[in-house]
Design a protein around this motif. Structure first.
Motif, short mmCIF file in Angstrom:
data_model
loop_
_atom_site.label_atom_id
_atom_site.label_comp_id
_atom_site.label_asym_id
_atom_site.label_seq_id
_atom_site.Cartn_x
_atom_site.Cartn_y
_atom_site.Cartn_z
N ARG A 154 52.17 31.43 0.18
CA ARG A 154 52.03 31.86 1.58
C ARG A 154 53.32 32.51 2.07
O ARG A 154 53.28 33.52 2.79
CB ARG A 154 51.61 30.68 2.45
N ALA A 155 54.47 31.96 1.67
CA ALA A 155 55.76 32.57 2.06
C ALA A 155 55.91 33.96 1.44
O ALA A 155 56.40 34.89 2.09
CB ALA A 155 56.92 31.66 1.64
N ALA A 156 55.46 34.12 0.19
CA ALA A 156 55.53 35.43 -0.47
C ALA A 156 54.64 36.44 0.23
O ALA A 156 55.01 37.61 0.40
CB ALA A 156 55.15 35.30 -1.94
N VAL A 157 53.46 36.01 0.66
CA VAL A 157 52.56 36.91 1.39
C VAL A 157 53.19 37.30 2.72
O VAL A 157 53.16 38.48 3.11
CB VAL A 157 51.17 36.26 1.60
N GLY A 204 46.74 30.89 -5.94
CA GLY A 204 46.66 30.00 -7.09
C GLY A 204 45.68 28.86 -6.99
O GLY A 204 45.55 28.09 -7.94
N ASP A 205 44.99 28.71 -5.89
CA ASP A 205 43.95 27.68 -5.79
C ASP A 205 42.76 28.25 -5.03
O ASP A 205 42.76 29.41 -4.65
CB ASP A 205 44.50 26.39 -5.15
N ASP A 206 41.76 27.42 -4.82
CA ASP A 206 40.54 27.89 -4.16
C ASP A 206 40.60 27.77 -2.65
O ASP A 206 39.59 27.98 -1.97
CB ASP A 206 39.32 27.11 -4.68
N ARG A 207 41.77 27.45 -2.12
CA ARG A 207 41.87 27.23 -0.67
C ARG A 207 42.85 28.24 -0.06
O ARG A 207 42.52 29.39 0.12
CB ARG A 207 42.27 25.79 -0.40
N TYR A 208 44.06 27.77 0.23
CA TYR A 208 45.04 28.59 0.97
C TYR A 208 46.28 28.94 0.16
O TYR A 208 47.21 29.51 0.69
CB TYR A 208 45.47 27.85 2.25
N GLY A 209 46.31 28.61 -1.11
CA GLY A 209 47.48 28.87 -1.94
C GLY A 209 48.59 27.87 -1.65
O GLY A 209 48.50 27.06 -0.73
N SER A 210 49.65 27.96 -2.44
CA SER A 210 50.79 27.06 -2.26
C SER A 210 51.67 27.56 -1.11
O SER A 210 51.54 28.70 -0.66
CB SER A 210 51.63 27.02 -3.54
N ILE A 242 55.02 50.88 6.97
CA ILE A 242 54.02 51.57 7.78
C ILE A 242 54.67 52.15 9.03
O ILE A 242 54.40 53.29 9.41
CB ILE A 242 52.87 50.61 8.14
N ASP A 243 55.53 51.36 9.66
CA ASP A 243 56.23 51.82 10.86
C ASP A 243 57.13 53.00 10.54
O ASP A 243 57.14 54.00 11.27
CB ASP A 243 57.02 50.67 11.48
N ASP A 244 57.89 52.91 9.45
CA ASP A 244 58.80 54.00 9.05
C ASP A 244 58.04 55.30 8.81
O ASP A 244 58.55 56.38 9.11
CB ASP A 244 59.59 53.63 7.80
N ALA A 245 56.84 55.19 8.26
CA ALA A 245 56.02 56.38 7.97
C ALA A 245 55.20 56.83 9.17
O ALA A 245 54.52 57.85 9.10
CB ALA A 245 55.09 56.09 6.80
N ASP A 246 55.25 56.07 10.26
CA ASP A 246 54.45 56.34 11.45
C ASP A 246 52.97 56.53 11.06
O ASP A 246 52.30 57.45 11.51
CB ASP A 246 54.98 57.56 12.20
N ALA A 247 52.49 55.60 10.18
CA ALA A 247 51.15 55.74 9.61
C ALA A 247 50.13 54.81 10.25
O ALA A 247 48.96 54.87 9.89
CB ALA A 247 51.22 55.48 8.10
N GLY A 248 50.55 53.94 11.15
CA GLY A 248 49.62 53.00 11.77
C GLY A 248 50.30 51.68 11.99
O GLY A 248 51.48 51.63 12.34
N GLU A 249 49.55 50.58 11.74
CA GLU A 249 50.14 49.25 11.93
C GLU A 249 49.47 48.22 11.04
O GLU A 249 48.29 48.33 10.71
CB GLU A 249 50.03 48.81 13.38
N LEU A 250 50.27 47.22 10.64
CA LEU A 250 49.73 46.04 9.98
C LEU A 250 49.22 45.14 11.08
O LEU A 250 49.94 44.82 12.02
CB LEU A 250 50.82 45.36 9.15
N ASP A 251 47.94 44.73 10.98
CA ASP A 251 47.32 44.05 12.11
C ASP A 251 47.06 42.57 11.88
O ASP A 251 46.51 41.93 12.75
CB ASP A 251 46.00 44.75 12.45
N GLY A 252 47.43 42.03 10.74
CA GLY A 252 47.27 40.59 10.56
C GLY A 252 46.78 40.21 9.19
O GLY A 252 46.72 41.03 8.28
N ASN A 253 46.43 38.91 9.07
CA ASN A 253 46.03 38.37 7.78
C ASN A 253 44.97 37.29 7.97
O ASN A 253 44.74 36.82 9.07
CB ASN A 253 47.24 37.78 7.07
N GLU A 254 44.39 36.92 6.85
CA GLU A 254 43.50 35.76 6.77
C GLU A 254 43.81 35.06 5.45
O GLU A 254 43.97 35.71 4.42
CB GLU A 254 42.02 36.18 6.74
N PHE A 255 43.93 33.75 5.49
CA PHE A 255 44.11 32.94 4.29
C PHE A 255 42.88 32.05 4.15
O PHE A 255 42.41 31.48 5.13
CB PHE A 255 45.34 32.04 4.41
N GLY A 256 42.38 31.91 2.93
CA GLY A 256 41.27 31.01 2.69
C GLY A 256 40.44 31.46 1.50
O GLY A 256 40.49 32.62 1.10
N GLY A 257 39.72 30.52 0.92
CA GLY A 257 38.86 30.86 -0.20
C GLY A 257 39.62 31.33 -1.42
O GLY A 257 39.07 32.07 -2.24
#
Length: 105
Positions: A24-27, A14-20, A38-53
């Motif tokens: 961030r809690a919803a993400v 909702g903003d030009d930075r990191y959001g409210s 992903i784990d249940d499907a044995d399809a790989g892994e979630l490897d992280g995030n980036e917040f900004g912009g």
């Protein structure tokens, strides 16, 4: 993660930075749901995030991008964070000729 396919999810905040704090809690909640799917499907892994912009970007890797996105898609479609899109990449990060599908959520 060399040699693996990727799904890279872009979520507009909702903003030009990191959001409210609530955004961030919803993400983070979405990340937990995606990691479990992903784990249940044995399809790989979630490897992280980036917040900004003004967006959050989530990174997932696995041996086949299609299977990885199939595991993630229900949770992504159920998410209220919009606009959003996913880049489904069928190749390694160094393969500049690989197929990439952009899926608007």
């Amino acid at each position: 993660m060399a040699g693996e396919h990727a799904v890279i999810v872009h979520l507009k905040l909702g903003d030009d930075r990191y959001g409210s704090e609530a955004e961030r809690a919803a993400v983070r909640a979405l990340e937990r749901t995606l990691a479990a799917a992903i784990d249940d499907a044995d399809a790989g892994e979630l490897d992280g995030n980036e917040f900004g912009g003004g967006e959050a970007v989530l990174y997932a890797y696995g041996p086949h991008a299609g299977d990885l996105f199939t595991a993630m898609e229900p949770a992504l479609r159920d998410s209220s964070i919009r606009p959003a899109y996913a880049i489904v990449r069928y190749g390694t990060a160094t393969d500049h000729q690989c197929r990439e599908d952009v899926i608007h959520l």
